[in-house]
Design a protein around this motif. Structure first.
Motif, PDB file in Angstrom:
ATOM      1  N   ARG A 190       8.138  -8.695  -6.983  1.00  0.00           N
ATOM      2  CA  ARG A 190       9.148  -7.580  -6.579  1.00  0.00           C
ATOM      3  C   ARG A 190      10.359  -7.929  -7.180  1.00  0.00           C
ATOM      4  O   ARG A 190      10.712  -9.021  -7.128  1.00  0.00           O
ATOM      5  N   GLY A 191      10.898  -7.046  -8.018  1.00  0.00           N
ATOM      6  CA  GLY A 191      12.205  -7.327  -8.773  1.00  0.00           C
ATOM      7  C   GLY A 191      12.285  -8.524  -9.751  1.00  0.00           C
ATOM      8  O   GLY A 191      13.079  -9.302  -9.896  1.00  0.00           O
ATOM      9  N   GLY A 192      11.063  -8.651 -10.283  1.00  0.00           N
ATOM     10  CA  GLY A 192      10.757  -9.751 -11.092  1.00  0.00           C
ATOM     11  C   GLY A 192      10.393 -11.252 -10.542  1.00  0.00           C
ATOM     12  O   GLY A 192      10.226 -12.131 -11.247  1.00  0.00           O
ATOM     13  N   GLN A 193      10.382 -11.055  -9.266  1.00  0.00           N
ATOM     14  CA  GLN A 193      10.042 -12.266  -8.526  1.00  0.00           C
ATOM     15  C   GLN A 193       8.837 -12.370  -7.660  1.00  0.00           C
ATOM     16  O   GLN A 193       8.614 -11.340  -7.156  1.00  0.00           O
ATOM     17  N   GLN A 194       8.006 -13.273  -7.683  1.00  0.00           N
ATOM     18  CA  GLN A 194       6.821 -13.439  -6.740  1.00  0.00           C
ATOM     19  C   GLN A 194       7.390 -13.451  -5.317  1.00  0.00           C
ATOM     20  O   GLN A 194       7.957 -14.270  -4.993  1.00  0.00           O
ATOM     21  N   CYS A 195       6.753 -12.454  -4.436  1.00  0.00           N
ATOM     22  CA  CYS A 195       7.332 -12.554  -3.034  1.00  0.00           C
ATOM     23  C   CYS A 195       6.074 -12.602  -2.189  1.00  0.00           C
ATOM     24  O   CYS A 195       6.444 -12.872  -0.902  1.00  0.00           O
ATOM     25  N   ASP A 196       4.920 -12.454  -2.353  1.00  0.00           N
ATOM     26  CA  ASP A 196       3.806 -12.736  -1.545  1.00  0.00           C
ATOM     27  C   ASP A 196       2.535 -12.944  -2.274  1.00  0.00           C
ATOM     28  O   ASP A 196       2.453 -12.663  -3.588  1.00  0.00           O
ATOM     29  N   THR A 197       1.438 -13.353  -1.671  1.00  0.00           N
ATOM     30  CA  THR A 197       0.085 -13.738  -2.146  1.00  0.00           C
ATOM     31  C   THR A 197      -0.843 -13.303  -1.189  1.00  0.00           C
ATOM     32  O   THR A 197      -0.789 -13.310   0.166  1.00  0.00           O
ATOM     33  N   PHE A 198      -2.159 -12.464  -1.518  1.00  0.00           N
ATOM     34  CA  PHE A 198      -3.044 -12.249  -0.805  1.00  0.00           C
ATOM     35  C   PHE A 198      -4.287 -12.178  -1.396  1.00  0.00           C
ATOM     36  O   PHE A 198      -4.423 -12.371  -2.895  1.00  0.00           O
ATOM     37  N   GLY A 199      -5.723 -12.192  -0.718  1.00  0.00           N
ATOM     38  CA  GLY A 199      -6.861 -11.978  -1.569  1.00  0.00           C
ATOM     39  C   GLY A 199      -7.500 -13.326  -1.988  1.00  0.00           C
ATOM     40  O   GLY A 199      -8.639 -13.243  -2.436  1.00  0.00           O
ATOM     41  N   GLY A 200      -6.981 -14.371  -1.407  1.00  0.00           N
ATOM     42  CA  GLY A 200      -7.622 -15.741  -1.908  1.00  0.00           C
ATOM     43  C   GLY A 200      -8.729 -15.904  -1.056  1.00  0.00           C
ATOM     44  O   GLY A 200      -9.520 -16.799  -1.487  1.00  0.00           O
TER      45      GLY A 200
END
Length: 221
Positions: A190-200
């Motif tokens: 978001r906005g060029g920055q990683q803000c979250d992860t999921f699906g692992g």
């Protein structure tokens, strides 16, 4: 209610701040994932919160993907080819009447097929809740309620970019052989920055790519 000209009460301010903090905390708890890195107590607490919030909430749209045994089709093809080569090239046997020592490829297929069937009865759903712009991953098992759970709930925003990333781990086993395994997950940028992860918890590149395609369509609507 405060009268005009009355000084602001610190107690009123504190109450408003506490209420805001509580609301923020409750909102935050609705999202996240049941990461295996959590302690058992934290894992179960997060699992309960996600289930209570999202398990029975009807999504606006969803896709379903069944579990698979990786490489099973190659085992079927390989065993079938070996069986035909052994029986056709042997003048004392045929595919219909093989020798006893030639039936082991069929035994492997017979053992793998029911196992693959049981695994394929389990699946996960990628649910989309349009009003909240939330992607929920729900796992459906075959071992009762304990195997049916919400693994993650991720809040998304218009313009978010979803990227499948991976990491390969290498090690040596007790025999000195090199081994490796690759983990996959989805990152929210978001906005060029990683803000979250999921699906692992899915850890299947093909299915995660299908998840990204599905959610990109929903985000852009």
């Amino acid at each position: 209610m405060q009268e005009e000209g009355q000084a602001n009460s610190p107690f009123w301010n504190a109450a408003d701040e506490d209420k805001s903090d509580l609301q923020n905390k409750q909102e935050t708890e609705r999202y996240g994932s049941t990461s295996p890195e959590l302690s058992y107590e934290a894992y179960m607490e997060k699992q309960t919160i996600l289930n209570d919030q999202w398990k029975d909430t009807v999504p606006d749209d969803m896709i379903m993907m069944r579990y698979e045994i990786g490489g099973a089709k190659f085992v079927y093809i390989g065993c079938t080819a070996i069986y035909l080569l052994m029986t056709i090239s042997d003048g004392d046997a045929s595919p219909i009447s093989p020798l006893r020592e030639q039936i082991w490829p069929l035994v492997i297929i017979a053992l793998l097929a029911p196992l693959e069937y049981l695994v394929s009865r389990q699946y996960h759903e990628v649910r989309w809740h349009a009003e909240d712009m939330t992607a929920v991953i729900y796992h459906k098992g075959i071992f009762g309620e304990s195997s049916c759970f919400v693994a993650s709930a991720t809040k998304l925003e218009p313009g978010d970019e979803l990227v499948v990333n991976s990491e390969t781990h290498q090690w040596r086993n007790n025999d000195g052989e090199h081994k490796s395994s690759t983990s996959y997950w989805i990152e929210v940028h978001r906005g060029g920055q990683q803000c979250d992860t999921f699906g692992g918890d899915v850890n299947d590149q093909r299915q995660l790519l299908a998840t990204v395609d599905f959610l990109r369509q929903k985000i852009s609507q």
